[in-house]
Design a protein around this motif. Sequence first.
Motif, PDB file in Angstrom:
ATOM      1  N   ALA A 123       0.829  -1.211   0.000  1.00 34.74           N
ATOM      2  CA  ALA A 123       0.000   0.000   0.000  1.00 34.74           C
ATOM      3  C   ALA A 123       0.860   1.256   0.000  1.00 34.74           C
ATOM      4  O   ALA A 123       0.495   2.274  -0.590  1.00 34.74           O
ATOM      5  CB  ALA A 123      -0.927  -0.005   1.220  1.00 34.74           C
ATOM      6  N   ASP A 124       2.018   1.196   0.666  1.00 32.20           N
ATOM      7  CA  ASP A 124       2.919   2.351   0.696  1.00 32.20           C
ATOM      8  C   ASP A 124       3.482   2.617  -0.697  1.00 32.20           C
ATOM      9  O   ASP A 124       3.613   3.773  -1.133  1.00 32.20           O
ATOM     10  CB  ASP A 124       4.078   2.100   1.668  1.00 32.20           C
ATOM     11  CG  ASP A 124       3.598   1.842   3.085  1.00 32.20           C
ATOM     12  OD1 ASP A 124       2.535   2.371   3.454  1.00 32.20           O
ATOM     13  OD2 ASP A 124       4.294   1.108   3.813  1.00 32.20           O
ATOM     14  N   LEU A 125       3.825   1.561  -1.378  1.00 31.38           N
ATOM     15  CA  LEU A 125       4.412   1.692  -2.707  1.00 31.38           C
ATOM     16  C   LEU A 125       3.382   2.190  -3.722  1.00 31.38           C
ATOM     17  O   LEU A 125       3.721   2.885  -4.671  1.00 31.38           O
ATOM     18  CB  LEU A 125       4.971   0.335  -3.153  1.00 31.38           C
ATOM     19  CG  LEU A 125       5.953   0.324  -4.317  1.00 31.38           C
ATOM     20  CD1 LEU A 125       7.113   1.275  -4.080  1.00 31.38           C
ATOM     21  CD2 LEU A 125       6.462  -1.083  -4.557  1.00 31.38           C
ATOM     22  N   ALA A 126       2.118   1.856  -3.496  1.00 31.68           N
ATOM     23  CA  ALA A 126       1.057   2.261  -4.424  1.00 31.68           C
ATOM     24  C   ALA A 126       0.543   3.676  -4.163  1.00 31.68           C
ATOM     25  O   ALA A 126      -0.074   4.281  -5.042  1.00 31.68           O
ATOM     26  CB  ALA A 126      -0.105   1.280  -4.332  1.00 31.68           C
ATOM     27  N   ASP A 127       0.806   4.211  -2.971  1.00 33.94           N
ATOM     28  CA  ASP A 127       0.289   5.515  -2.570  1.00 33.94           C
ATOM     29  C   ASP A 127       1.231   6.618  -3.047  1.00 33.94           C
ATOM     30  O   ASP A 127       2.350   6.748  -2.548  1.00 33.94           O
ATOM     31  CB  ASP A 127       0.146   5.561  -1.043  1.00 33.94           C
ATOM     32  CG  ASP A 127      -0.462   6.858  -0.543  1.00 33.94           C
ATOM     33  OD1 ASP A 127      -0.707   7.769  -1.366  1.00 33.94           O
ATOM     34  OD2 ASP A 127      -0.674   6.978   0.673  1.00 33.94           O
ATOM     35  N   ASP A 128       0.785   7.429  -4.008  1.00 32.31           N
ATOM     36  CA  ASP A 128       1.635   8.484  -4.555  1.00 32.31           C
ATOM     37  C   ASP A 128       2.026   9.525  -3.518  1.00 32.31           C
ATOM     38  O   ASP A 128       3.024  10.238  -3.699  1.00 32.31           O
ATOM     39  CB  ASP A 128       0.924   9.185  -5.720  1.00 32.31           C
ATOM     40  CG  ASP A 128       0.858   8.320  -6.963  1.00 32.31           C
ATOM     41  OD1 ASP A 128       1.596   7.325  -7.024  1.00 32.31           O
ATOM     42  OD2 ASP A 128       0.063   8.647  -7.871  1.00 32.31           O
ATOM     43  N   ASP A 129       1.254   9.644  -2.451  1.00 35.24           N
ATOM     44  CA  ASP A 129       1.541  10.654  -1.429  1.00 35.24           C
ATOM     45  C   ASP A 129       2.426  10.132  -0.296  1.00 35.24           C
ATOM     46  O   ASP A 129       2.781  10.881   0.604  1.00 35.24           O
ATOM     47  CB  ASP A 129       0.229  11.186  -0.828  1.00 35.24           C
ATOM     48  CG  ASP A 129      -0.607  11.932  -1.851  1.00 35.24           C
ATOM     49  OD1 ASP A 129      -0.011  12.616  -2.708  1.00 35.24           O
ATOM     50  OD2 ASP A 129      -1.844  11.829  -1.802  1.00 35.24           O
ATOM     51  N   TYR A 130       2.754   8.859  -0.339  1.00 34.70           N
ATOM     52  CA  TYR A 130       3.539   8.260   0.747  1.00 34.70           C
ATOM     53  C   TYR A 130       5.002   8.676   0.639  1.00 34.70           C
ATOM     54  O   TYR A 130       5.594   8.656  -0.447  1.00 34.70           O
ATOM     55  CB  TYR A 130       3.434   6.740   0.699  1.00 34.70           C
ATOM     56  CG  TYR A 130       4.194   6.042   1.808  1.00 34.70           C
ATOM     57  CD1 TYR A 130       3.620   5.886   3.069  1.00 34.70           C
ATOM     58  CD2 TYR A 130       5.478   5.559   1.596  1.00 34.70           C
ATOM     59  CE1 TYR A 130       4.314   5.250   4.095  1.00 34.70           C
ATOM     60  CE2 TYR A 130       6.178   4.926   2.615  1.00 34.70           C
ATOM     61  CZ  TYR A 130       5.600   4.770   3.863  1.00 34.70           C
ATOM     62  OH  TYR A 130       6.290   4.145   4.864  1.00 34.70           O
ATOM     63  N   LEU A 131       5.588   9.056   1.770  1.00 37.90           N
ATOM     64  CA  LEU A 131       7.008   9.373   1.844  1.00 37.90           C
ATOM     65  C   LEU A 131       7.694   8.342   2.734  1.00 37.90           C
ATOM     66  O   LEU A 131       7.398   8.250   3.926  1.00 37.90           O
ATOM     67  CB  LEU A 131       7.235  10.778   2.412  1.00 37.90           C
ATOM     68  CG  LEU A 131       6.849  11.965   1.523  1.00 37.90           C
ATOM     69  CD1 LEU A 131       7.101  13.268   2.263  1.00 37.90           C
ATOM     70  CD2 LEU A 131       7.636  11.936   0.218  1.00 37.90           C
ATOM     71  N   GLY A 132       8.566   7.556   2.161  1.00 39.42           N
ATOM     72  CA  GLY A 132       9.337   6.611   2.955  1.00 39.42           C
ATOM     73  C   GLY A 132      10.469   7.316   3.667  1.00 39.42           C
ATOM     74  O   GLY A 132      11.005   8.315   3.174  1.00 39.42           O
TER      75      GLY A 132
END
Length: 282
Positions: A123-132
């Motif tokens: 889900a993190d990889l698919a979320d364009d707004d996610y910042l790792g």
Amino acid sequence: MTTPAAGNTPLTPADTADAARLVAFGLQPKLPPARDAEYAALLRRYQEEPPFARIADAVATGLGLVVLEVSPRAGMAVAAAEDSVFAVRMGEYARRTTADPTDRFLHGLAHLAVAALAFPRPADLADDDYLGRISVHGVEGFVRHACQRLAERAAERGENTDPASEEPGLEAAWRVYARRSATGATKDSRRLAGSTTGIVGKAVAFLADAGFLHRTGDDQGGTYRTTPRYQLQVRELAASAAMSELTELGLVPVSDGAGALLPSPSDDSLDLVAGAGLPFHR
């Protein structure tokens, strides 16, 4: 930059030059579109003028580049095809940073770990707004913990965890990593470049220099956040066998960029090998 062609007006050589200019912007990963008016205008042309977009795509293809995304968020995000002059393979990258061939495996493992730790869940990889968010010490600790888990499972199976071969290429990458000192230091207390922490530090510095990570602080050996361009790259990497084997160990993310491991529900795919041919793209 030329005035956009209207309607069915054929594109001119100047329009082709603009399309090539857009691809050139895409090869500058540290330049966000918001900071360059010409770049932003060319992105709008790409999105609003299909003929112009096709020319830009053709220019990229001719240069051995794959267009991953074109948007105000990521800019003209391109990746190099395997035979492109723009591809930076792991072997080349490792030779730039060390003369020790064994370290090529360790650098490959470090890059895989950074990707897995930056985007631990689909889900993190698919979320364009996610910042790792990752840290040098967090990545090193994550890999060392993974090595410990793999060694324990190999021992449970009765497998040879200390092969006699002196050839690094015949050993699983985790065995090479586990044998290397985590830190080490020179006489003036500087971190040894050949330590695993030094290798992770080089890996994240390379990614930051290529515009994939942004340094946010000096804690934990250096803290970083991901960029949209890196997220696109990791989406490509996520299908690789090595990435799957690493994430199947059961990564648990924590907020400071570190990580922990839980037992995997499966005992399959435990011998992770960092591929020396893994391409990285500018």
